[in-house]
Design an enzyme around this catalytic site. Structure first.
Site, mmCIF file in Angstrom:
data_model
loop_
_atom_site.group_PDB
_atom_site.id
_atom_site.type_symbol
_atom_site.label_atom_id
_atom_site.label_comp_id
_atom_site.label_asym_id
_atom_site.label_seq_id
_atom_site.Cartn_x
_atom_site.Cartn_y
_atom_site.Cartn_z
ATOM 1 C CE1 TYR A 1 -19.806 15.459 159.412
ATOM 2 C CE2 TYR A 1 -20.544 13.763 161.104
ATOM 3 C CZ TYR A 1 -20.341 15.264 160.764
ATOM 4 O OH TYR A 1 -21.237 16.308 161.402
ATOM 5 C CE LYS B 1 -17.251 27.592 149.224
ATOM 6 N NZ LYS B 1 -17.841 28.755 149.005
ATOM 7 C CG ASP C 1 -20.718 30.479 150.184
ATOM 8 O OD1 ASP C 1 -21.321 29.815 149.399
ATOM 9 O OD2 ASP C 1 -19.806 31.227 149.850
ATOM 10 C CG ASP D 1 -23.735 18.688 161.443
ATOM 11 O OD1 ASP D 1 -24.693 18.146 162.058
ATOM 12 O OD2 ASP D 1 -22.615 19.007 162.037
ATOM 13 C CG ASP E 1 -27.754 22.239 164.286
ATOM 14 O OD1 ASP E 1 -28.450 21.302 164.309
ATOM 15 O OD2 ASP E 1 -27.240 22.680 165.263
HETATM 16 C C1 IPM Z 1 -26.329 15.688 164.170
HETATM 17 C C2 IPM Z 1 -25.319 16.016 165.072
HETATM 18 C C3 IPM Z 1 -24.006 15.100 165.053
HETATM 19 C C4 IPM Z 1 -23.403 15.564 163.713
HETATM 20 C C5 IPM Z 1 -23.046 15.476 166.125
HETATM 21 C C6 IPM Z 1 -23.806 14.946 167.435
HETATM 22 C C7 IPM Z 1 -21.568 14.795 166.056
HETATM 23 O O1 IPM Z 1 -24.836 17.397 165.128
HETATM 24 O O2 IPM Z 1 -26.728 14.735 164.213
HETATM 25 O O3 IPM Z 1 -26.547 16.356 163.308
HETATM 26 O O4 IPM Z 1 -22.570 16.203 163.439
HETATM 27 O O5 IPM Z 1 -23.767 14.342 162.910
HETATM 28 MG MG MG Z 2 -25.936 18.327 163.765
#
Ligand code: IPM
Ligand code: MG
Length: 379
Positions: free
Chosen positions: A162, A213, A246, A270, A274
């Site tokens: 990022y 990785k 992975d 990230d 999730d």
């Molecule tokens: C998170 C979100 C953000 C990220 C998105 C909205 C760009 O998914 O905070 O995890 O990838 O950082």
């Molecule tokens: Mg995210």
């Protein structure tokens, strides 16, 4: 994957008490309140109510929220998410309580860089994402009991994938180019690794798994591995292992008990966070803390979920992610007792079945909020 000897799980501290820079206890905390987009303002409004309730309960401090209208609406009206002196404004606060950013009519990369990354990237290099199965929520992993999954993911928050380096040229032509350059620096890796080790050290199991990785990415990721191993020597009481990203998805799913504190790059974390939220039962409950461990700038606290325009204004959004976020914020401010009371009230509310629809309940946002406030008073 080799089994790791693990110490029993106790109540882990949300943030290490041995931070390099300890919090300064105050009578009044100034919090910048940025609800931003979609359901953000609704859940933050619920969060403000419970923070006031728990402050009143503890009776030692007050919380003074300043509402800032930094949002996609502001962007559409004025061309900017934030005023030019936004960092100076934030600096006058002890923390930032943030809802969600993202609007259907603004490209996501504009809203993200305009607000969330504009605030977090310069100073808040540690993104902390805790995950556990709360009472009343069910993991999709059928054999998982509450307590089996209790993770703290530390996401590098300022560089890596990022970093924002790259560009596009030969636009529209057949050989158009787009590059997205991943940046790793020794300084950036060292500071996030130190923070991750401190967090691991503060938790009962004292175990860190770092994600990499470096088998395929032979430059930046090899530096990542090397610097983490150097930092590990400063923390001889913390055990460590590493996982390729992975294979990490497999371990999180099939052997969740073997994990505790997890360190990963910006993009890897990230994705993994999730997965973590889904495995814990809902993306609606998970918190995020964007931490500046040096305390130069206020840290920013937000629920992990997005702006959810499909349910905005219906009063049904799940405020639990924001409540847990508020616990993290109180902890960071040094108000551990308030944090514990709030978390207990949230857990009791969930256990009593007072839940929003996403968790299989019938309650609306305000009903869950009222139930938590009632339990704070009763505790
Ligand atoms: C998170 C979100 C953000 C990220 C998105 C909205 C760009 O998914 O905070 O995890 O990838 O950082
Ligand atoms: Mg995210």
């Amino acid at each position: 994957m080799a089994p790791i000897a693990m110490r029993p799980v106790n109540e882990p501290a949300a943030f290490p008490d041995g931070y390099a820079v300890r919090p300064e206890r105050k009578n009044t905390y100034k919090i910048a309140q940025i609800g931003a987009d979609g359901i953000g303002p609704e859940v933050i409004n619920a969060g403000v109510q419970v923070v006031h309730a728990v402050a009143k309960k503890v009776g030692m401090f007050k919380v003074d929220f300043t509402e800032l209208d930094w949002s996609s609406d502001r962007y559409k009206k004025s061309g900017s998410y934030v005023p030019a002196d936004y960092l100076d404004i934030l600096k006058q606060h002890d923390a930032i309580f943030f809802g969600a950013v993202g609007a259907p009519d603004v490209p996501d990369h504009i809203s993200l860089w305009g607000l969330r990354l504009a605030i977090c990237q310069p100073y808040m290099y540690a993104n902390v994402r805790r995950t556990k199965v709360l009472p009343g929520t069910t993991s999709p992993l059928s054999n998982l009991k509450p307590g089996d999954l209790d993770w703290c993911i530390i996401r590098e928050n300022s560089e890596g994938e990022y970093a924002g380096h790259g560009g596009r040229s030969h636009r529209g032509l057949e050989h158009e180019i787009g590059t997205e350059v991943t940046i790793f620096t020794r300084t950036g890796i060292r500071r996030i690794a130190r923070y991750a080790f401190q967090v691991a050290q503060s938790r009962p199991r004292k175990h860190l798994t770092y994600v990499t990785k470096s088998n395929a990415m032979r430059n930046g990721m090899v530096l990542w591995d090397e610097v983490i191993k150097e930092v590990a020597k400063e923390f001889p009481d913390v055990t460590m292992d590493s996982m390729l990203v992975d294979a990490m998805t497999v371990r999180m799913t099939l052997d969740p008990q073997s994990l505790d504190t997890i360190l990963a790059t910006n993009l890897h974390a990230d994705i993994l966070s999730d997965l973590a939220a889904a495995l814990a039962g809902s993306i609606g409950i998970a918190p995020t803390a964007n931490i500046d461990p040096s305390r130069t700038m206020p840290s920013m606290f937000e629920p992990i979920h997005g702006s959810a325009f499909d349910i905005t204004g219906m009063g049904i959004s799940n405020p639990v992610g924001t409540f847990w976020t508020a616990c993290e914020m109180l902890d960071w401010l040094g108000e551990h007792e308030a944090s514990k009371i709030l978390m207990k009230a949230v857990e009791q509310t969930c256990a009593d079945g007072i839940k929003t629809r996403d968790l299989g309940g019938k309650a609306d946002t305000q009903e869950v909020t009222d139930a938590v406030i009632e339990r704070i008073r009763a505790l």
